[in-house]
Enzyme design. Sequence first.
Site, PDB file in Angstrom:
ATOM      1  N   GLU A 294     111.776  60.853 -21.713  1.00 17.04           N
ATOM      2  CA  GLU A 294     112.953  61.326 -21.000  1.00 17.04           C
ATOM      3  C   GLU A 294     114.077  61.643 -21.980  1.00 17.04           C
ATOM      4  OE1 GLU A 294     113.712  59.690 -16.897  1.00 17.04           O
ATOM      5  OE2 GLU A 294     115.490  58.912 -17.896  1.00 17.04           O
TER       6      GLU A 294
ATOM      7  N   GLU B 147     113.487  64.874 -23.520  1.00 21.08           N
ATOM      8  CA  GLU B 147     113.804  65.908 -22.540  1.00 21.08           C
ATOM      9  C   GLU B 147     115.313  66.147 -22.476  1.00 21.08           C
ATOM     10  OE1 GLU B 147     112.341  64.829 -18.698  1.00 21.08           O
ATOM     11  OE2 GLU B 147     113.032  66.673 -17.747  1.00 21.08           O
TER      12      GLU B 147
ATOM     13  N   CYS C 245     113.190  57.272 -12.372  1.00 21.34           N
ATOM     14  CA  CYS C 245     112.390  56.041 -12.353  1.00 21.34           C
ATOM     15  C   CYS C 245     112.282  55.395 -10.983  1.00 21.34           C
ATOM     16  CB  CYS C 245     113.001  55.009 -13.295  1.00 21.34           C
ATOM     17  SG  CYS C 245     113.133  55.610 -14.950  1.00 21.34           S
TER      18      CYS C 245
ATOM     19  N   SER D 271     114.543  64.614 -14.160  1.00 18.16           N
ATOM     20  CA  SER D 271     113.658  64.501 -15.313  1.00 18.16           C
ATOM     21  C   SER D 271     112.213  64.551 -14.842  1.00 18.16           C
ATOM     22  CB  SER D 271     113.932  63.177 -16.029  1.00 18.16           C
ATOM     23  OG  SER D 271     112.854  62.876 -16.880  1.00 18.16           O
TER      24      SER D 271
ATOM     25  N   LYS E  22     107.547  51.598  -4.627  1.00 18.42           N
ATOM     26  CA  LYS E  22     106.532  51.801  -5.669  1.00 18.42           C
ATOM     27  C   LYS E  22     105.140  51.912  -5.052  1.00 18.42           C
ATOM     28  CE  LYS E  22     108.878  51.837  -9.547  1.00 18.42           C
ATOM     29  NZ  LYS E  22     108.795  52.991 -10.458  1.00 18.42           N
TER      30      LYS E  22
ATOM     31  N   GLU F  35     104.977  55.415  -4.174  1.00 13.00           N
ATOM     32  CA  GLU F  35     104.882  56.243  -5.380  1.00 13.00           C
ATOM     33  C   GLU F  35     103.456  56.263  -5.920  1.00 13.00           C
ATOM     34  OE1 GLU F  35     106.653  54.701  -8.992  1.00 13.00           O
ATOM     35  OE2 GLU F  35     107.470  56.664  -9.505  1.00 13.00           O
TER      36      GLU F  35
ATOM     37  N   GLU G  38      99.995  63.448  -6.392  1.00 13.96           N
ATOM     38  CA  GLU G  38     100.035  63.981  -7.771  1.00 13.96           C
ATOM     39  C   GLU G  38      99.853  62.864  -8.820  1.00 13.96           C
ATOM     40  OE1 GLU G  38     102.343  64.264  -5.433  1.00 13.96           O
ATOM     41  OE2 GLU G  38     104.361  63.841  -6.166  1.00 13.96           O
TER      42      GLU G  38
ATOM     43  N   CYS H 227     116.995  47.744  -9.863  1.00  9.62           N
ATOM     44  CA  CYS H 227     115.735  47.115  -9.467  1.00  9.62           C
ATOM     45  C   CYS H 227     115.867  45.615  -9.241  1.00  9.62           C
ATOM     46  CB  CYS H 227     114.677  47.372 -10.522  1.00  9.62           C
ATOM     47  SG  CYS H 227     114.580  49.106 -10.950  1.00  9.62           S
TER      48      CYS H 227
END
Lengths: 600, 593, 152
Positions: free
Chosen positions: A279, A282, A306, A326, A365, A368, A373, A528
């Site tokens: 990241e 990037e 994230c 990102s 999560k 996710e 993908e 988190c």
Amino acid sequence: MKELTIFIDNREIKVLEGTTILEAAKKAGIEVPTLCYYKDLNPTGNCGVCVVEVEGVDTFKRACITQVENNRKYNTNTRKVMDARKAVVELILSNHPNDCLKCIRNQNCELQTLAADLGIREFPFERFDKDMPIDKKGVIIRDSNKCIQCGRCIKACQDIQTVNAIDFVNRGYETKLGTFMDLPLNDTTCTNCGQCVAVCPVGALYERDDTSAVWAAINDPTKHVVVQEAPAVRVAIGEEFGMPEGTVSSGKMHTALRRMGFDRVFDTNFTADLTIMEEGTEVVNKIATAFKTGEIGKNLPVITSCSPGWIKFMETFFPNLREHISTAKSPQQMFGPLAKTYYAEQEKIDPKNIVSVSIMPCTAKKFEAARPEMNSSGYQDVDYVLTTREFGRMIKEAGIDFKNLPEEEADELMGFYTGAATIFGATGGVMEAALRTVWFVLTGKEMENYDIKLVRGMETGIKEGVVEIPLKEEIAKDLGIKVLPAKVAVAHGLSNARILLTKVAAQLKEKGQSEYHFIEIMACPGGCVGGGGQPYACEYAARARRAEGLYKEDKDITKVRASHNNPMITKIYKDFLEKPNSHKAHKLLHTKYVDRSDLV
Amino acid sequence: MSNYKVVVGMGSCGIAAGAHSVYKKIQDTAKDKPELGIILEETGCIGMCYREPLVEIEDLKSKKKYLYGGVDEKRWEKISAEHLIKGEPVKKWIVKSSEKDGTDEDIFKKQFRVVLSRTGHINPESIDEYLKTDGYKALKRVLKEMKREDVIDEIKKSGLRGRGGAGFPTGLKWEFASREKNDKKYIVCNADEGDPGAFMDRAVLEGDPHSVIEGMIIGAYAIGADEGYVYCRAEYPLAIKRLTMAIEQAEKMNFLGDKILQTEFSFHLKIKQGAGAFVCGEETALIASIEGKRGMPRIRPPFPAQKGLWKKPTNINNVETFANIAWIIYNGYEKYASMGTKNSKGTKVFSLSGKIKRTGLAEVPMGISLREIIFEIAGGILDDKKFKAIQVGGPSGGCIPEKLLDTPVDYDSLNATGAIMGSGGMVIMDENSCMVDVARYFLNFTQNESCGKCTFCRIGTKRMHEILSRITQGKGREGDIEKLEEIAHMVAESSLCGLGQTAPNPVLTTIKYFRDEYEAHIKEKRCPAGQCKELITLKIDKEKCIKCGICAKNCPVECIRGSKENPYEIIQEKCIKCGNCKTVCPTKAVIVE
Amino acid sequence: MTNDDRSALMEIVGKYKSQKGSLIPVLQNIQEYLGYISKESVEFVSEQLNYPESDIYGVVTFYAQFKLEKPGKHGIKVCQGTACHVIGADTVRDVIFKELNLKKYGTTEDMKFTVEEVACLGCCSLAPVIMIDGQVFGKLTMDKIKKILNSY
């Protein structure tokens, strides 16, 4: 503000005008029992458990929403008040299922505790069980039968997160926690952030339990089970065993996982460091392109990716900002494909036999990991996601005395981590970690002081400021500026994210560019550490103590404090990934986002 | 040349009773016989609902007025032939006349009409008629001669208390709102008449909408509001229609709008339709509803006077309260305060329904006794049965027994019985009404209408309803009465809003005054009133049966068999105990066991 | 939603959009137009008024007036007011159910009638009463009910 004199249970106390009876009582050392009240949410006064007697007034008043009046006398524990309080709980119990023993909240249920505290020994009212279907479609399970209509989840969803997936529906006795047209939560704007779960006092909202599947994998001799643990887990898991919030339990956590039978104990912190490399690169590239081409609005700001609750929120409410997010996957999802490629190669294990488990402070999560993908290894990259709470239950189930465990390190290959990685678990942590590395890349020097206080803390919902980065010569020449005044912003909690993003979207639309270069967003208040999968009763103050634990590990425990200095990161680039943002890195570690605005 | 003015009562009740077709018929007469010189008008509720459709004939020469009751098309033919053509009024159908020789004159003897002074007399769709009857004169005086404080002072001195239920002094309420400093204030008329059994506000809105509007404008001036809402229930389409017309008319004549009557005072009024929630009668829930939210009450303070609609100071009064204002200003507070009792001044409108001979509206000075209302104004009990109870105050009120019928009607005396004044609905019950069933009925209502916020109201009323249901089904248990009382007190003391706090009143009063009925249900599994279906059997007395078959014809489930030869009998398995057969039997051969 | 419906709804929203507290009037007008509040119409309102769907659903289910299912051609409201109850609203209901072959409140199979209860129509002096399509019928008897129903 005026100071008032009041009397609670005949004790004279002085409080400021505007104080509620509940707060005043607390000040006097009196704990008025509550149920729907939750410190960090606007009180609603729904349940009526906190009733108190006010001298000179016929009806009971609810301590949580009633402000004190000067010279008034309040009684919190007369027989009448205690009877009324007991009666409320008895009424609630009269249509609350009676299956505590097999309830997910057994021994951890506020209603159960209250019933015990108030000495309820019988059900004086005829019991009427509701028979409503349980919404099990998504990762958050909604059991309306157990709901006591306290309204906390709705406050969290609407006020704190502005997601508005849930609201009260119907009226009177039929009132229930509902979604639009009673759709499964999964088919609504729900981001799976789990803040509703975090505040639910009973077992009406909880995450899907994946512990049996994980036990089955562990006990399957043909499977090689690897595990990763998110930064915020290590400062919260101890709470399940009576340790104070913020106790750094990284070592005990690793030991416990080994004793549970995981074949390899790695650490998400390793891929957090990797995330910074990907990241950060990037960000540096985008800044360079922006300044060189002058197309600032097209390249900046870069926004972190994230937090999966945040990602679904963005896809649902701000799909037009997708190109600013990102492309780097979250640490969990970087770990997944690497376990089934890099690690499999190194250890010569057939990736189809690898079961990848993650332990996360997060309910989103689970969502996710199941995104279509997320299979760049050729398999589902992360097979099972457990929350901190599920992890706690498994430790108990395994009969492990967590508190007295020795401390062990994670397996080095994908388990060595820096302080930059560990602070990922707190709001501002990703930004701080990224800045440590971005600074190094742009200036050619390490930061003199790694602590970037500007982005820390949870008192402010949106933290922002400018970090002046003196560019090293070749970059300065390339960009045509000597110092980069990097405008950064950090938002935690989706209501704050919404405010910040609305501003960014407006700036992009109206001026063609935003004032910000780099933005960090985490879906949950506090980041988190306050995730929806963390141990219950995590009021904001507790979240802040967990964050302190992370900063302590960063400063005092880890040997290395910036991601680019992690030797295992150097190794993985050398042996496998080539360099940050390489073709291979892109294939395995980067992703794309979808437009979910039809859910609104 | 005009000889007769014919006025048809066209309130909802009149229309339901067939006023439309009579109106058409009269129109035809006027067209066919132009020589009679008929001017046809309509008016609102006259208050004698039991005689609807009502038609008033005014002889424009002699100025004599005759009010005919029960006018259908047939009767109209006869009336027009006798009265209009021959000049001979049809005495037997005249219920009231300027000659005081109608059949029902005494219904008005004990009444004094302030709020209803125009209702049933003027055409509610015409602002001219309102103006002709001193309408908007109070407003003119207020705007020309009075300061805001003067208006509040006048209302305070009149002793007017809120007619919506709780009876809070209106002047004081206005003063609170007036004292708030804010660039924006609202005034709201609560026309969400939600109490089942109450229809005073509907009658006023349908019959004299301008009186409410005028009251609101004066109120707005007094508190300093420039915008107002009438929150009217959607179940009253005619009231909404007439109110809408009245607002347009008032706007045209600049009683509403900017710079009213060339002063600096501006006031705009809008209608918001309720969407069917009793709890929205509660001020803070009503505000939430106007704002477009679920109608959930919230904690007070802050009171609406401080933070109301869209967080701005807001004053809310109900229809009847506003309808009193112009009269008080125009006639002076002394006259108003001279009526009524020490703490309850003026008059109060009641809607009378249930098992009485004369259902309708009555406006009486405060302090009159319940007995006078029931036996003099309402003409006593239907079919001369025995009076059992009067339900006052709707779901928040209670049932008052025979022994307390001399209770004067004022806020404090009614509170002392365990009932409340409420908005003014009175439902009279006779010996055939089961009081446990009535309590069950009201609890069913409140638990349906509870907003669902507080545990006590949401679950407490449900549990009470369940206990009452099982008692009426003959499944009551020892201790149920005590359990009911226990929950009732808890709900009353711990609920957040008025709905919850008063919801147990129907249960508590029926237990207090009719405990024996509860006990009969529980201990003997018997319903003394013969109402509770699970506890009764309907039978036909063979001796009394004249084999006419009317019962069988009227049985909704066709469970009565018999013939010209054989006496009729009820097949018990199919009987739903609706009691139709009992009602229609000419010889009272159907008995309840 | 058909294009006609869409433009009709657009017009309704346009009429109230600028007013404060427009949600309930918009829903009332939509119900008047469609006969009920359809899922698509909520989605439409949510988009137009920028109001979360769950909140609109919360409002729709709070108020008795709003229907979520397509009603029959004629709406029958059976008054459950106190006076009606005391005088025999339950029998009126039972007779209507019997005549229309219904077991509970709802819509007849042929979609001709939707029968629902209403707290009070305020025509207590004519108890028992029902309202069909806005018109009140009072002092009901079994015969009268049958006749009234047959006239539709």
